[in-house]
Write an enzyme that holds these catalytic residues in place. Structure first.
Site, PDB file in Angstrom:
ATOM      1  N   ARG A  15      26.060  59.113  32.208  1.00 44.19           N
ATOM      2  CA  ARG A  15      24.735  59.749  32.322  1.00 44.19           C
ATOM      3  C   ARG A  15      23.805  59.426  31.151  1.00 44.19           C
ATOM      4  O   ARG A  15      22.610  59.708  31.200  1.00 44.19           O
ATOM      5  CB  ARG A  15      24.895  61.268  32.473  1.00 44.19           C
ATOM      6  CG  ARG A  15      25.181  61.663  33.915  1.00 44.19           C
ATOM      7  CD  ARG A  15      25.346  63.159  34.043  1.00 44.19           C
ATOM      8  NE  ARG A  15      26.628  63.595  33.498  1.00 44.19           N
ATOM      9  CZ  ARG A  15      26.920  64.863  33.202  1.00 44.19           C
ATOM     10  NH1 ARG A  15      26.004  65.800  33.366  1.00 44.19           N
ATOM     11  NH2 ARG A  15      28.101  65.195  32.743  1.00 44.19           N
ATOM     12  N   GLN A  75      43.003  54.127  25.082  1.00 42.95           N
ATOM     13  CA  GLN A  75      43.266  54.583  26.442  1.00 42.95           C
ATOM     14  C   GLN A  75      42.546  53.555  27.323  1.00 42.95           C
ATOM     15  O   GLN A  75      41.332  53.609  27.489  1.00 42.95           O
ATOM     16  CB  GLN A  75      42.698  55.990  26.666  1.00 42.95           C
ATOM     17  CG  GLN A  75      43.029  56.546  28.031  1.00 42.95           C
ATOM     18  CD  GLN A  75      42.194  57.767  28.400  1.00 42.95           C
ATOM     19  OE1 GLN A  75      41.094  57.941  27.880  1.00 42.95           O
ATOM     20  NE2 GLN A  75      42.695  58.582  29.293  1.00 42.95           N
ATOM     21  N   GLY A  80      41.824  60.650  32.674  1.00 43.16           N
ATOM     22  CA  GLY A  80      41.683  62.090  32.465  1.00 43.16           C
ATOM     23  C   GLY A  80      42.011  62.518  31.041  1.00 43.16           C
ATOM     24  O   GLY A  80      42.601  61.767  30.258  1.00 43.16           O
ATOM     25  N   ASN A 169      35.702  76.824  29.450  1.00 47.25           N
ATOM     26  CA  ASN A 169      36.503  76.015  28.530  1.00 47.25           C
ATOM     27  C   ASN A 169      35.610  75.066  27.732  1.00 47.25           C
ATOM     28  O   ASN A 169      34.880  74.265  28.302  1.00 47.25           O
ATOM     29  CB  ASN A 169      37.510  75.206  29.365  1.00 47.25           C
ATOM     30  CG  ASN A 169      38.339  74.257  28.513  1.00 47.25           C
ATOM     31  OD1 ASN A 169      38.560  74.512  27.335  1.00 47.25           O
ATOM     32  ND2 ASN A 169      38.798  73.172  29.127  1.00 47.25           N
ATOM     33  N   LYS A 333      13.243  49.981  -3.611  1.00 44.91           N
ATOM     34  CA  LYS A 333      14.508  49.565  -2.987  1.00 44.91           C
ATOM     35  C   LYS A 333      15.444  49.034  -4.053  1.00 44.91           C
ATOM     36  O   LYS A 333      15.035  48.211  -4.873  1.00 44.91           O
ATOM     37  CB  LYS A 333      14.258  48.476  -1.949  1.00 44.91           C
ATOM     38  CG  LYS A 333      15.512  48.095  -1.196  1.00 44.91           C
ATOM     39  CD  LYS A 333      15.629  46.620  -0.888  1.00 44.91           C
ATOM     40  CE  LYS A 333      15.913  45.770  -2.107  1.00 44.91           C
ATOM     41  NZ  LYS A 333      16.378  44.416  -1.820  1.00 44.91           N
ATOM     42  N   SER A 387      -2.468  47.195 -13.549  1.00 44.96           N
ATOM     43  CA  SER A 387      -2.610  47.233 -12.095  1.00 44.96           C
ATOM     44  C   SER A 387      -2.695  45.833 -11.490  1.00 44.96           C
ATOM     45  O   SER A 387      -3.145  44.891 -12.138  1.00 44.96           O
ATOM     46  CB  SER A 387      -3.883  47.993 -11.725  1.00 44.96           C
ATOM     47  OG  SER A 387      -3.757  49.317 -12.167  1.00 44.96           O
ATOM     48  N   THR A 405      -3.651  43.636 -16.634  1.00 48.63           N
ATOM     49  CA  THR A 405      -4.022  43.793 -15.231  1.00 48.63           C
ATOM     50  C   THR A 405      -4.206  42.456 -14.516  1.00 48.63           C
ATOM     51  O   THR A 405      -4.793  41.536 -15.067  1.00 48.63           O
ATOM     52  CB  THR A 405      -5.346  44.581 -15.179  1.00 48.63           C
ATOM     53  OG1 THR A 405      -5.080  45.884 -15.642  1.00 48.63           O
ATOM     54  CG2 THR A 405      -5.908  44.647 -13.785  1.00 48.63           C
ATOM     55  N   ARG A 422      -4.298  35.164 -16.090  1.00 43.47           N
ATOM     56  CA  ARG A 422      -5.352  35.202 -15.076  1.00 43.47           C
ATOM     57  C   ARG A 422      -6.503  34.368 -15.604  1.00 43.47           C
ATOM     58  O   ARG A 422      -6.589  34.077 -16.800  1.00 43.47           O
ATOM     59  CB  ARG A 422      -5.811  36.646 -14.818  1.00 43.47           C
ATOM     60  CG  ARG A 422      -6.377  37.314 -16.039  1.00 43.47           C
ATOM     61  CD  ARG A 422      -6.686  38.787 -15.811  1.00 43.47           C
ATOM     62  NE  ARG A 422      -7.392  39.318 -16.960  1.00 43.47           N
ATOM     63  CZ  ARG A 422      -7.171  40.522 -17.486  1.00 43.47           C
ATOM     64  NH1 ARG A 422      -6.258  41.320 -16.973  1.00 43.47           N
ATOM     65  NH2 ARG A 422      -7.868  40.917 -18.515  1.00 43.47           N
TER      66      ARG A 422
END
Ligand code: UD1
Ligand code: CA
Length: 447
Positions: A15, A75, A80, A169, A333, A387, A405, A422
């Site tokens: 199901r 099994q 059953g 049960n 992470k 930054s 930066t 930079r």
């Protein structure tokens, strides 16, 4: 007393309409089977035997991932519940103690309840866990005579009168190992399903004059998962219980219904969890920490007095030491953020260590991946990263280093040094306005 558990997990669960074995569908981030295995662990079962069949390889892998000591038995054909238990016989040969049969698709049975059943074994050979069903439907019915359980009647084999019994049960049964297998030898398959029913052992035990009884638990505790709807209900039950438990342990949840816990979330007291926080597996939050709204955490450790979020993402291996701060739109992470260090805005920190008291500026990216391999970034103490910098791993910035930066850092920065990478800024007086005027004039001329 020695205890062994046999967990039935061989059924298909048709199901669910799924390629995944039913017991591997997740509740609170963990396979349903783990919830049952946890219960077995909590009653200190000496042996845990998991009976697998449908999707058995995957089920077996999941069982062993939870506990390498679990014993897997197959099994091959699902004939059953009694037949399933019989598969564990060889492994319990000579076991002197009680067997508790549990179901892999009934995840919320409490260890306290099993303890009650084991206690009731004093004066009974078999103890079954029952519940008053609001809607008994297909459940097996417990036929009682006072405190004595006389038989379990499967719904398909019941008379209309028997179907009116509401004491049902749960499936959980407790019995001495040797007796359990001896009773199972006498079980046939003369029933509506042609299956070997575990439940038949009750009537057989009574015919041998052995005392049997039933212990009662709430219906919520025996909630079985057969469909996706049941899975969603089970998730809701788990979350409700986890929220209550967290608050009882001294955690403030400003909007409890919006906080989503995992199977194994550990949260210390005097922590504050704001609305819409999601915990994946393996998260520990120590006392006094605040997890602000809309944060997503998994596989991480947050020490005392840290502040995380709003809108932060802590992925596996994120390790925040005392009082560290991780702010909005930051992803961490496999990285240690040492005591008092701050990563406050819009950054990615992966495969790294950020030393005590360092400050990682807004928009800093730890470039840990070259397309093939992951590399480490090492940041010392009291380092300042300006930054919008990119730190190209493997790279290190020693104590008291300073990255200007907007730098792209491709070489190690020594202690106390300034790194600046930079284009040099050029100022041309008056040129800004002159350019703008020229552009406006050109546009006007076109019209
Ligand atoms: C079973 C009980 C019923 C009880 C109900 C509670 C029997 C005969 N009936 O019925 O009295 O009210 O559970 O939920 O025991 N399984 C195997 N191998 C098999 C058959 C089942 O491992 O050959 C496992 C299933 O994966 C599942 C559990 O046993 O985890 C229960 O099986 P299921 O077929 O769902 O039993 P029910 O018909 O619900
Ligand atoms: Ca069932």
């Amino acid at each position: 007393m020695n205890i062994a558990t046999v967990i039935l997990a061989a059924g298909q669960g048709s199901r669910m309409k799924s390629d995944l074995p039913k017991v591997l569908h997740k509740i609170a981030g963990a396979p349903m089977l783990w919830h049952t295995m946890q219960c077995a662990a909590q009653i200190e079962a000496e042996k845990t035997i998991v009976v697998v069949g449908h999707g058995g390889e995957a089920t077996s892998d999941a069982a062993l991932e939870y506990s390498a000591d679990a014993k897997i038995v197959w099994q091959v054909e699902q004939n059953g519940t009694g037949h399933a238990v019989q598969q564990a016989k060889n492994d319990l040969e000579g076991f002197e103690g009680d067997v508790v049969v549990l179901y892999g698709d009934t995840p919320f049975v409490k260890p306290e309840t099993l303890q009650k059943m084991l206690a009731a074994r004093d004066r009974n050979s078999l103890v079954v866990l029952g519940f008053e069903a609001a809607n008994p439907g297909g459940y097996g019915r417990l036929q009682m005579n006072g405190d004595s359980l006389e038989a379990i009647l499967e719904a398909k084999d019941c008379t209309p009168e028997q179907l009116r019994i509401t004491f049902c049960n749960s499936g959980v049964i407790c019995a001495p190992a040797s007796l359990l297998f001896s009773l199972l030898e006498d079980v046939g398959n003369d029933n509506a399903n042609g299956e070997v029913y575990l439940t038949d052992i009750i009537a057989i035990a009574r015919a041998r004059d052995l005392p049997c009884t039933a212990i009662t638990c709430s219906e919520a505790e025996t909630l079985g998962v057969n469909s996706r709807q049941n899975l969603a209900q089970a998730e809701a039950v788990f979350q409700q219980n986890a929220r209550t438990a967290a608050m009882e342990n001294g955690v403030t949840l400003t909007a409890p219904d919006t906080v989503h816990f995992a199977f194994d979330t550990h949260i210390g007291r005097d922590t504050i969890i704001e609305p819409n926080v999601f915990f994946g597996l393996e998260v520990t939050i120590e006392s006094g920490a605040t997890i602000r709204a809309f944060s997503h955490l998994e596989g991480c450790h947050v020490a005392r007095n840290c502040v995380v979020g709003p809108y932060a993402r802590l992925r596996p291996g994120a390790e925040l030491d005392l009082g560290a701060k991780v702010g909005n739109f930051v992803e961490i992470k496999a990285a240690q953020i040492e005591a008092g260090a701050k990563v406050n805005h819009l950054s990615y920190v992966g495969d790294a260590r950020v030393g005590e008291g360092s400050n990682i500026g807004a928009g800093t990216i730890f470039c840990n991946y070259d397309g093939v391999n992951k590399h480490h970034t090492e940041i010392g103490k009291r380092v300042f990263i300006g930054s919008n910098s990119a730190l190209v791993a493997p790279v290190s910035i020693a104590d008291d280093g300073f990255v200007a930066t907007g730098s792209v850092v491709t070489a190690d920065v020594p202690e106390g040094a300034l790194a600046i990478a930079r284009a040099r800024l050029v100022i041309k007086p008056g040129l800004g306005k002159r350019m703008m005027d020229r552009l406006k004039a050109a546009k006007a001329a076109k019209k």
